[in-house]
Design a protein around this motif. Structure first.
Motif, PDB file in Angstrom:
ATOM      1  N   ILE A  28       0.895  -1.074  -0.057  1.00  0.00           N
ATOM      2  CA  ILE A  28       0.062   0.016   0.134  1.00  0.00           C
ATOM      3  C   ILE A  28       0.757   1.055  -0.068  1.00  0.00           C
ATOM      4  N   ALA A  29       0.787   2.128  -0.938  1.00  0.00           N
ATOM      5  CA  ALA A  29       1.698   3.097  -1.209  1.00  0.00           C
ATOM      6  C   ALA A  29       0.996   4.540  -1.098  1.00  0.00           C
ATOM      7  N   SER A  30      -0.036   4.382  -0.761  1.00  0.00           N
ATOM      8  CA  SER A  30      -0.976   5.800  -0.602  1.00  0.00           C
ATOM      9  C   SER A  30      -1.477   5.967   0.830  1.00  0.00           C
ATOM     10  N   PHE A  31      -1.207   7.116   1.320  1.00  0.00           N
ATOM     11  CA  PHE A  31      -1.871   7.149   2.750  1.00  0.00           C
ATOM     12  C   PHE A  31      -3.328   7.162   3.016  1.00  0.00           C
ATOM     13  N   ALA A  32      -3.963   7.489   1.923  1.00  0.00           N
ATOM     14  CA  ALA A  32      -5.413   7.667   1.972  1.00  0.00           C
ATOM     15  C   ALA A  32      -6.341   6.347   1.280  1.00  0.00           C
ATOM     16  N   VAL A  33      -5.751   5.546   0.624  1.00  0.00           N
ATOM     17  CA  VAL A  33      -6.319   4.519  -0.246  1.00  0.00           C
ATOM     18  C   VAL A  33      -6.813   3.548   0.764  1.00  0.00           C
ATOM     19  N   LEU A  34      -6.354   3.076   1.629  1.00  0.00           N
ATOM     20  CA  LEU A  34      -6.871   2.006   2.430  1.00  0.00           C
ATOM     21  C   LEU A  34      -7.707   2.321   3.426  1.00  0.00           C
ATOM     22  N   LYS A  35      -9.174   1.805   3.525  1.00  0.00           N
ATOM     23  CA  LYS A  35     -10.255   2.243   4.389  1.00  0.00           C
ATOM     24  C   LYS A  35     -10.404   1.199   5.378  1.00  0.00           C
ATOM     25  N   THR A  36      -9.872   0.202   5.439  1.00  0.00           N
ATOM     26  CA  THR A  36     -10.095  -0.736   6.573  1.00  0.00           C
ATOM     27  C   THR A  36      -8.782  -1.230   7.298  1.00  0.00           C
ATOM     28  N   ALA A  37      -8.755  -1.568   8.448  1.00  0.00           N
ATOM     29  CA  ALA A  37      -7.832  -2.077   9.226  1.00  0.00           C
ATOM     30  C   ALA A  37      -7.887  -3.578   9.732  1.00  0.00           C
ATOM     31  N   HIS A  93       4.555   8.394  -2.768  1.00  0.00           N
ATOM     32  CA  HIS A  93       5.603   8.855  -4.257  1.00  0.00           C
ATOM     33  C   HIS A  93       4.725   8.057  -5.336  1.00  0.00           C
ATOM     34  N   GLY A  94       4.412   9.128  -6.309  1.00  0.00           N
ATOM     35  CA  GLY A  94       4.183   8.561  -7.615  1.00  0.00           C
ATOM     36  C   GLY A  94       2.574   8.215  -7.736  1.00  0.00           C
ATOM     37  N   PRO A  95       2.278   7.834  -8.784  1.00  0.00           N
ATOM     38  CA  PRO A  95       0.931   7.542  -9.028  1.00  0.00           C
ATOM     39  C   PRO A  95       0.354   6.226  -8.529  1.00  0.00           C
ATOM     40  N   ILE A  96       1.147   5.282  -8.216  1.00  0.00           N
ATOM     41  CA  ILE A  96       0.570   3.778  -7.679  1.00  0.00           C
ATOM     42  C   ILE A  96       0.097   3.935  -6.279  1.00  0.00           C
ATOM     43  N   ALA A  97      -1.113   3.718  -5.817  1.00  0.00           N
ATOM     44  CA  ALA A  97      -1.601   3.784  -4.644  1.00  0.00           C
ATOM     45  C   ALA A  97      -1.444   2.249  -4.147  1.00  0.00           C
ATOM     46  N   ALA A  98      -1.537   1.065  -4.732  1.00  0.00           N
ATOM     47  CA  ALA A  98      -1.416  -0.269  -4.201  1.00  0.00           C
ATOM     48  C   ALA A  98      -0.746  -1.185  -5.316  1.00  0.00           C
ATOM     49  N   PRO A 108       5.133 -15.113 -12.636  1.00  0.00           N
ATOM     50  CA  PRO A 108       4.461 -13.973 -11.630  1.00  0.00           C
ATOM     51  C   PRO A 108       3.647 -13.113 -12.358  1.00  0.00           C
ATOM     52  N   LEU A 109       2.639 -12.393 -11.730  1.00  0.00           N
ATOM     53  CA  LEU A 109       1.733 -11.566 -12.382  1.00  0.00           C
ATOM     54  C   LEU A 109       2.058 -10.258 -11.282  1.00  0.00           C
ATOM     55  N   GLY A 110       1.401  -9.196 -11.953  1.00  0.00           N
ATOM     56  CA  GLY A 110       1.423  -7.932 -11.002  1.00  0.00           C
ATOM     57  C   GLY A 110       0.076  -7.146 -11.517  1.00  0.00           C
ATOM     58  N   LEU A 111      -0.355  -6.378 -10.206  1.00  0.00           N
ATOM     59  CA  LEU A 111      -1.373  -5.567 -10.546  1.00  0.00           C
ATOM     60  C   LEU A 111      -1.163  -4.539  -9.717  1.00  0.00           C
ATOM     61  N   ASP A 112      -1.178  -3.209 -10.467  1.00  0.00           N
ATOM     62  CA  ASP A 112      -1.022  -1.947  -9.757  1.00  0.00           C
ATOM     63  C   ASP A 112      -2.422  -1.084  -9.875  1.00  0.00           C
ATOM     64  N   LEU A 113      -2.833  -0.358  -8.730  1.00  0.00           N
ATOM     65  CA  LEU A 113      -3.795   0.628  -8.559  1.00  0.00           C
ATOM     66  C   LEU A 113      -3.522   1.923  -8.723  1.00  0.00           C
ATOM     67  N   THR A 114      -3.547   2.630  -9.865  1.00  0.00           N
ATOM     68  CA  THR A 114      -2.829   4.012 -10.053  1.00  0.00           C
ATOM     69  C   THR A 114      -3.930   5.098  -9.777  1.00  0.00           C
ATOM     70  N   GLU A 115      -3.649   6.402  -9.460  1.00  0.00           N
ATOM     71  CA  GLU A 115      -4.564   7.352  -9.291  1.00  0.00           C
ATOM     72  C   GLU A 115      -3.507   8.937  -9.558  1.00  0.00           C
ATOM     73  N   SER A 121      -9.428   9.789  -4.441  1.00  0.00           N
ATOM     74  CA  SER A 121     -10.701   9.116  -4.117  1.00  0.00           C
ATOM     75  C   SER A 121     -10.511   7.555  -4.152  1.00  0.00           C
ATOM     76  N   LEU A 122      -9.555   7.014  -4.873  1.00  0.00           N
ATOM     77  CA  LEU A 122      -9.327   5.530  -4.864  1.00  0.00           C
ATOM     78  C   LEU A 122      -9.542   5.028  -3.710  1.00  0.00           C
ATOM     79  N   ALA A 123     -10.276   3.816  -3.752  1.00  0.00           N
ATOM     80  CA  ALA A 123     -10.496   3.288  -2.144  1.00  0.00           C
ATOM     81  C   ALA A 123     -10.275   1.811  -2.385  1.00  0.00           C
ATOM     82  N   VAL A 124      -9.835   1.150  -1.346  1.00  0.00           N
ATOM     83  CA  VAL A 124      -9.357  -0.116  -1.074  1.00  0.00           C
ATOM     84  C   VAL A 124      -9.721  -0.645   0.232  1.00  0.00           C
ATOM     85  N   TYR A 125     -10.519  -1.894   0.326  1.00  0.00           N
ATOM     86  CA  TYR A 125     -10.747  -2.458   1.519  1.00  0.00           C
ATOM     87  C   TYR A 125     -10.645  -3.957   1.621  1.00  0.00           C
TER      88      TYR A 125
END
Length: 289
Positions: A28-37, A93-98, A108-115, A121-125
């Motif tokens: 998780i690379a964005s302070f705001a993206v993760l909405k659950t703990a 740092h940068g556009p990658i949020a997760a 291997p496979l990779g999935l980036d969520l960008t904003e 406003s992008l949200a992850v739970y």
């Protein structure tokens, strides 16, 4: 903003590529993206992806009793790769949020969520059940669900004093339609975006119902099978009025007009939708009196 057709295509694409893959790492690379703990997102690591589902404009990656749910909001998107790097992301740092890393049958496979942009406003739970996400629990019916017919739409519209444009966009009323497709649906139905929902007669409601399925159905077919990096251009290419301010309406030839608001705008055709009337725009309304 990705809407029902793009999110459906994205869900199908991720299901095709990720079913059976093991989640090896989540960053998780964005302070705001993760909405659950609770549960912690690290609890997904080591689990096998057992399903990918769409709920309105939400996508849920299900893995052995936990779900990684995301909503791309206005400026979010997905990057998928079968050649991921092992680079550690830096927080904020940068556009990658997760970033999610997987081990699939072929490697291997990779999935980036960008904003992009400053409004995040992008949200992850990470939840035990997707319906633990408040936005999913509050969703209205999906336009393609068995119970959503012309009678159901008539009931929704008949009980609302809201403008029909806003009502179509309300996820708690109908799930999956956003700003772009509501413009397209109303243009196809020849209805003003400012029409009050409960004033629409039954014939107009039927036309609107048919337009919802025609516009979304066509967009679903066009998006089907596309990779994530193709979906934005596919969506834009289908638009007749949305994002076409100043261009000629493809139906009647009139100039497509715009009404702007604080953080969004709508487009419409005066001849097709408002009997030639130009709707007042906040930026120019003082000149239209």
């Amino acid at each position: 903003m990705p809407e029902l057709p793009e999110v459906a295509a994205l869900t199908a694409f991720l299901g095709e590529h990720l079913l059976g893959a093991v989640v090896t790492k989540i960053q998780i690379a964005s302070f705001a993206v993760l909405k659950t703990a609770d549960p912690p997102y690290s609890g997904l690591e080591g689990k096998v992806v057992t399903g990918v589902r769409r709920f309105g404009k939400f996508v849920s990656l299900d893995a052995d009793g936990l779900s990684f749910v995301f909503h791309l909001a206005r400026a979010g998107w997905v990057r998928f790769t079968d050649s991921p790097t092992g680079i550690q992301l830096r927080m904020g740092h940068g556009p990658i949020a997760a970033r999610l890393s997987f081990s699939g049958a072929a490697g291997p496979l990779g999935l980036d969520l960008t904003e992009v942009g400053t409004k995040k406003s992008l949200a992850v739970y990470v939840v035990r059940d997707p319906y633990d996400v408040p936005g999913i629990a509050a969703l209205g019916p999906d336009p393609f669900s068995p119970g959503f017919d012309a009678d159901a739409l008539a009931g929704i519209l008949g009980s609302s004093s809201q403008q029909v444009k806003g009502l179509l966009r309300s996820q708690g009323v109908i799930a999956g339609i956003g700003n772009a497709y509501s413009d397209e649906i109303l243009h196809a139905a020849r209805i003003s975006p400012f029409a009050i929902a409960k004033t629409l007669d039954r014939d107009t409601v039927t036309v609107l119902y048919d337009a919802i399925h025609s516009i979304l159905g066509t967009a679903l077919q066009e998006a089907r099978g596309k990779a994530p990096n193709e979906l934005k251009d596919t969506k834009r290419s289908q638009m007749r009025v949305h994002g076409r301010t100043g261009q000629a309406c493809p139906v009647c030839g009139d100039t497509v007009r715009e009404v702007s608001f604080a953080d969004t705008a709508l487009q419409y055709c005066p001849t097709c939708q408002t009997h030639g009337k130009i709707l007042a725009d906040r930026r120019t309304s003082r000149f239209l009196k």
